[in-house]
Design an enzyme around this catalytic site. Sequence first.
Site, PDB file in Angstrom:
ATOM      1  N   MET A  22       0.546  -1.419   0.376  1.00 57.82           N
ATOM      2  CA  MET A  22       0.112  -0.124   0.333  1.00 57.82           C
ATOM      3  C   MET A  22       0.566   1.245  -0.524  1.00 57.82           C
ATOM      4  SD  MET A  22      -2.947  -1.378  -0.084  1.00 57.82           S
ATOM      5  CE  MET A  22      -4.110  -0.166  -0.205  1.00 57.82           C
TER       6      MET A  22
ATOM      7  N   ASP B  92      10.698   2.951   6.200  1.00 51.62           N
ATOM      8  CA  ASP B  92      10.013   1.317   6.486  1.00 51.62           C
ATOM      9  C   ASP B  92      11.137   0.969   7.659  1.00 51.62           C
ATOM     10  OD1 ASP B  92       9.805  -1.384   7.113  1.00 51.62           O
ATOM     11  OD2 ASP B  92       8.141  -0.640   4.931  1.00 51.62           O
TER      12      ASP B  92
ATOM     13  N   VAL C 227       1.662   0.443   7.902  1.00 51.03           N
ATOM     14  CA  VAL C 227       2.760  -0.571   8.194  1.00 51.03           C
ATOM     15  C   VAL C 227       1.272  -1.499   8.740  1.00 51.03           C
ATOM     16  CG1 VAL C 227       4.184   1.258   9.768  1.00 51.03           C
ATOM     17  CG2 VAL C 227       2.091   0.283  10.708  1.00 51.03           C
TER      18      VAL C 227
ATOM     19  N   GLU D 252      -1.022  -4.460   9.444  1.00 46.37           N
ATOM     20  CA  GLU D 252      -1.772  -4.572  10.265  1.00 46.37           C
ATOM     21  C   GLU D 252      -2.282  -4.913  11.987  1.00 46.37           C
ATOM     22  OE1 GLU D 252      -5.049  -2.713   9.688  1.00 46.37           O
ATOM     23  OE2 GLU D 252      -6.262  -3.379  10.163  1.00 46.37           O
TER      24      GLU D 252
ATOM     25  N   LYS E 180       1.333   0.167  15.209  1.00 47.35           N
ATOM     26  CA  LYS E 180       0.419   1.291  14.709  1.00 47.35           C
ATOM     27  C   LYS E 180       0.959   2.255  16.040  1.00 47.35           C
ATOM     28  CE  LYS E 180      -2.987  -0.674  11.263  1.00 47.35           C
ATOM     29  NZ  LYS E 180      -1.806  -0.082   9.225  1.00 47.35           N
TER      30      LYS E 180
ATOM     31  N   SER F  22      -7.432  -1.497   7.310  1.00 51.94           N
ATOM     32  CA  SER F  22      -8.864  -1.554   6.407  1.00 51.94           C
ATOM     33  C   SER F  22      -9.323  -1.592   7.744  1.00 51.94           C
ATOM     34  CB  SER F  22      -8.486  -2.493   5.794  1.00 51.94           C
ATOM     35  OG  SER F  22      -6.893  -3.358   6.705  1.00 51.94           O
TER      36      SER F  22
ATOM     37  N   HIS G 188      -8.489   5.195   4.143  1.00 55.19           N
ATOM     38  CA  HIS G 188      -8.477   4.031   3.619  1.00 55.19           C
ATOM     39  C   HIS G 188      -8.404   3.547   2.363  1.00 55.19           C
ATOM     40  CE1 HIS G 188     -11.371  -0.420   3.838  1.00 55.19           C
ATOM     41  NE2 HIS G 188      -9.413  -0.374   3.431  1.00 55.19           N
TER      42      HIS G 188
HETATM   43  P1  NAD Z   1       2.670  -4.856   4.006  1.00 52.49           P
HETATM   44  O1  NAD Z   1       2.995  -6.372   4.655  1.00 52.49           O
HETATM   45  O2  NAD Z   1       2.827  -5.072   2.642  1.00 52.49           O
HETATM   46  O3  NAD Z   1       3.889  -3.483   4.314  1.00 52.49           O
HETATM   47  C1  NAD Z   1       4.106  -3.141   5.697  1.00 52.49           C
HETATM   48  C2  NAD Z   1       4.794  -2.190   5.775  1.00 52.49           C
HETATM   49  O4  NAD Z   1       5.022  -1.954   6.609  1.00 52.49           O
HETATM   50  C3  NAD Z   1       6.579  -3.200   5.386  1.00 52.49           C
HETATM   51  O5  NAD Z   1       6.847  -3.278   4.308  1.00 52.49           O
HETATM   52  C4  NAD Z   1       7.086  -3.439   6.814  1.00 52.49           C
HETATM   53  O6  NAD Z   1       8.296  -3.503   6.541  1.00 52.49           O
HETATM   54  C5  NAD Z   1       6.988  -1.871   7.091  1.00 52.49           C
HETATM   55  N1  NAD Z   1       6.649  -2.494   8.591  1.00 52.49           N
HETATM   56  C6  NAD Z   1       6.322  -2.863   9.519  1.00 52.49           C
HETATM   57  N2  NAD Z   1       6.407  -2.381  10.568  1.00 52.49           N
HETATM   58  C7  NAD Z   1       6.967  -1.248  10.616  1.00 52.49           C
HETATM   59  C8  NAD Z   1       7.863  -0.074  11.383  1.00 52.49           C
HETATM   60  N3  NAD Z   1       7.395  -0.369  12.535  1.00 52.49           N
HETATM   61  N4  NAD Z   1       8.297   0.988  10.956  1.00 52.49           N
HETATM   62  C9  NAD Z   1       8.163   1.182   9.352  1.00 52.49           C
HETATM   63  N5  NAD Z   1       8.019   0.655   8.574  1.00 52.49           N
HETATM   64  C10 NAD Z   1       7.503  -1.249   9.275  1.00 52.49           C
HETATM   65  O7  NAD Z   1       1.186  -4.563   3.839  1.00 52.49           O
HETATM   66  P2  NAD Z   1       0.125  -4.141   3.171  1.00 52.49           P
HETATM   67  O8  NAD Z   1      -0.747  -4.359   2.512  1.00 52.49           O
HETATM   68  O9  NAD Z   1       0.685  -2.571   2.259  1.00 52.49           O
HETATM   69  O10 NAD Z   1      -0.783  -2.951   4.523  1.00 52.49           O
HETATM   70  C11 NAD Z   1      -0.116  -2.071   4.917  1.00 52.49           C
HETATM   71  C12 NAD Z   1      -1.299  -1.189   5.813  1.00 52.49           C
HETATM   72  O11 NAD Z   1      -2.607  -1.091   4.685  1.00 52.49           O
HETATM   73  C13 NAD Z   1      -2.722  -1.984   7.153  1.00 52.49           C
HETATM   74  O12 NAD Z   1      -3.015  -1.811   7.724  1.00 52.49           O
HETATM   75  C14 NAD Z   1      -3.198  -3.042   5.662  1.00 52.49           C
HETATM   76  O13 NAD Z   1      -4.424  -3.910   7.291  1.00 52.49           O
HETATM   77  C15 NAD Z   1      -3.097  -1.784   5.020  1.00 52.49           C
HETATM   78  N6  NAD Z   1      -4.659  -2.461   4.054  1.00 52.49           N
HETATM   79  C16 NAD Z   1      -4.006  -3.077   3.371  1.00 52.49           C
HETATM   80  C17 NAD Z   1      -4.913  -2.921   1.858  1.00 52.49           C
HETATM   81  C18 NAD Z   1      -4.343  -4.225   1.179  1.00 52.49           C
HETATM   82  O14 NAD Z   1      -4.888  -4.659  -0.070  1.00 52.49           O
HETATM   83  N7  NAD Z   1      -3.147  -4.984   1.075  1.00 52.49           N
HETATM   84  C19 NAD Z   1      -5.871  -2.130   1.183  1.00 52.49           C
HETATM   85  C20 NAD Z   1      -5.920  -1.569   2.483  1.00 52.49           C
HETATM   86  C21 NAD Z   1      -5.568  -1.170   3.665  1.00 52.49           C
END
Ligand code: NAD
Length: 728
Positions: free
Chosen positions: A335, A354, A411, A413, A418, A440, A461
């Site tokens: 995302m 990150d 980051v 979920e 968070k 989400s 979102h």
């Molecule tokens: P992802 O796992 O692809 O990415 C998460 C990133 O966060 C990773 O690169 C990780 O290294 C980084 N991270 C973790 N802890 C961290 C920290 N303490 N400091 C900095 N970076 C950190 O996940 P995603 O799919 O991109 O989802 C991220 C968020 O978006 C979640 O809350 C998820 O629920 C939400 N979301 C996802 C989708 C989807 O379809 N994938 C859709 C809407 C919302």
Amino acid sequence: MEKNVMQQVFQYKVDAEGIATFTIDYPGKSMNVIDQAFIDGLNDCIRRAVADAQVIGAIITSAKDAFVAGADLLTMEANLDAGADDSVAIAFEKYASLSAVYRRLETCGKPIVAAINGVAMGGGFELCLACHHRVMSDASGVVVGLPEVQVGLLPGAGGTQRLPRMLGVLAALPWLLEGKTATAAKALEAGLVNAVAAPERLLATARQWLLDQPHSTQAWDQKGFKIPGGNPLDPRVAPGFVVGNTMIVAATQGNLPAPLAIQSCVYEGCLLPIDKGLRIESKYLLAVATLSPVSRSMIRTLFINKSRAEKGLHRPAAIAAFKCSKLGMVGAGMMGGGIALNAAQRGIDVVLIDRDQEAAMRGYGYAEKALAKQVQRGRLAQDKMDAILKRITPTTDYLLLRDAELVVEAVFEDRAVKAEVTRRLDAVLSPDCVLATNTSTLPISLLAQASIRPERFIGLHFFSPADRMPLVEVIRGQQTSDQTLARALDFVAQLKKTPIVVNDARGFFTSRFIGAFIDDAISMVAEGISPPLIDNCARQAGMPVGPLAITDELSIELSVHAGQSQAKEFGADYRPGRSVPVLQKLYALGRMGKKVGQGFYDYTDSGKRVWPGLALLFPPREAQPAPHDLKQRILYVQAIEAARAFAEGVLLAPADGDLGAILGVGFPAYTGGPFCYIDGIGLTAFVNEADRLADLFGEHLRPNELLREMAASGQTFYGPKAGPVPVP
Ligand code: NAD
């Protein structure tokens, strides 16, 4: 007064050489649109040009940036209510009135040329097609097209008759059925226009045609005219209709009446003289506009309510406009990479953070790859790509966020992760900076507890892929301030996305809405309903992908983990979905989904097949439900969930639910969204059918009190019988 306004839509003037110009300049509007005043104005211009012996021909052009944007859909929607009691004969004449004035124009006896100075869409382009000659400006952004099909309508002002007579039947059909637009170069190549000119030479080119080689009889009005390439019965053409019908039914599952109606207009109309063909077209236009709720619902949601949302429907007034020039993006995963790219494309500098540099670079890499693809396809210049990438700074350094105006956190979920990120951000961000979370599922007010400034905290979102999906669900936490909401909405507008605004609750609106569908569909497996029947019925109801296939795609492992973390998060409040036992059984067997080649389906190089073991785990019912009942169940379970979210005050207005459902999570566009869908069926009929489905399949399909009350009191969600929108 009325007459005056009508005449002002067109300015009429005649020069010394007897060339009349009809200049369209709708008073008080930024765009020219077609309505009764437009029709009356054009009629008036034709009458004057014909009556004046000095006039040798006329140019039609516009004084605004765009030529004509199309029919006024707002008026059209209102007229549907106003004309509900019209007899068929009166309604027919109303729907045929624009087509009739265009026909009068092309048979008026004097040559008419369209000088297309700006975008000409729908009825605007059909006006050009009724002219005897078309010259189009090659200025950038000027396009022509017939996009009516995209809101469930058909080109009903001669488009389905003139275009096939100009281009040939098979060449015309894609323009009518797909609603694609064409730039000047493309339009010339396809034969949609006769000539192209630089903007400053446009009027001169049009007048030269009138002076040099005018004609005032269309080819189809000349004796012995034959459609280029043959009429619809010609053996070179007829098979195209057979294939076309099949393709349309495959693509729409028969849910959209307009594409088949367009084919019928072309097929029937092109076997007859044009006047008869135009009547046939008007008949089909009336049918698609009034006989089914599809076009009204699509117009309402995809045009009217979408543009209201984009213009700030829920933006608190009296707060200064905000422009973000520096964005902080924390979490450079799937995302984060997409959001960073989207912002950089809109000219915003992005600090992409990150946990380590390598992870930050992965998000940057996402943007790089997506842009390189565009360059490869010739859609983006290399220097533009370089400039976009230069705006993204991948790093681990939070200090670079000191002057950020808005930060989006994406980051993992996980509430604890968070919260930790929120604390780190609070330590460096300016007091004015908005902090948005892309969670989400987790309630915003809960996440805001980790912040020292909960009033600056909000949910934004995004949907995956974030650089392409058009919707952002904006979630207001209990303490989110008006200023934060206004800024977040201004940021969404800057990204050129459509916002909906909802109140804070578990799953907000979109996650809860799609969750109800997926949960119910998976629980059908436990009920012994055949898995292919479940996925096929969903697709036939208009869902883009079957629910079992999509669960495999997203991963069964992810679904099980999400359930586990919700159980941990909400303790006694956690209510597992009916799908949980099914998912857990598959998970325990290592069937994690498509990524391991095993889920509900087995995946091999030759495709996917339902896993035979599923029938042993969940023995099939002897009597399978009728496909009609399953399709109803699939749509109703979602519509009922939307009604619950509305009754609970999660949704501020039905429009937010309809937009969120279609643009965010793939609810079928032909319905106009769950609330248009309920209205289209009628509240009483909907409640009765929901009760029937509940008797058949279970209490979760029972309609809620709100729906029963609305049915009993004759209310609707939209239109003249809509009740006051509850203010949650
Ligand atoms: P992802 O796992 O692809 O990415 C998460 C990133 O966060 C990773 O690169 C990780 O290294 C980084 N991270 C973790 N802890 C961290 C920290 N303490 N400091 C900095 N970076 C950190 O996940 P995603 O799919 O991109 O989802 C991220 C968020 O978006 C979640 O809350 C998820 O629920 C939400 N979301 C996802 C989708 C989807 O379809 N994938 C859709 C809407 C919302």
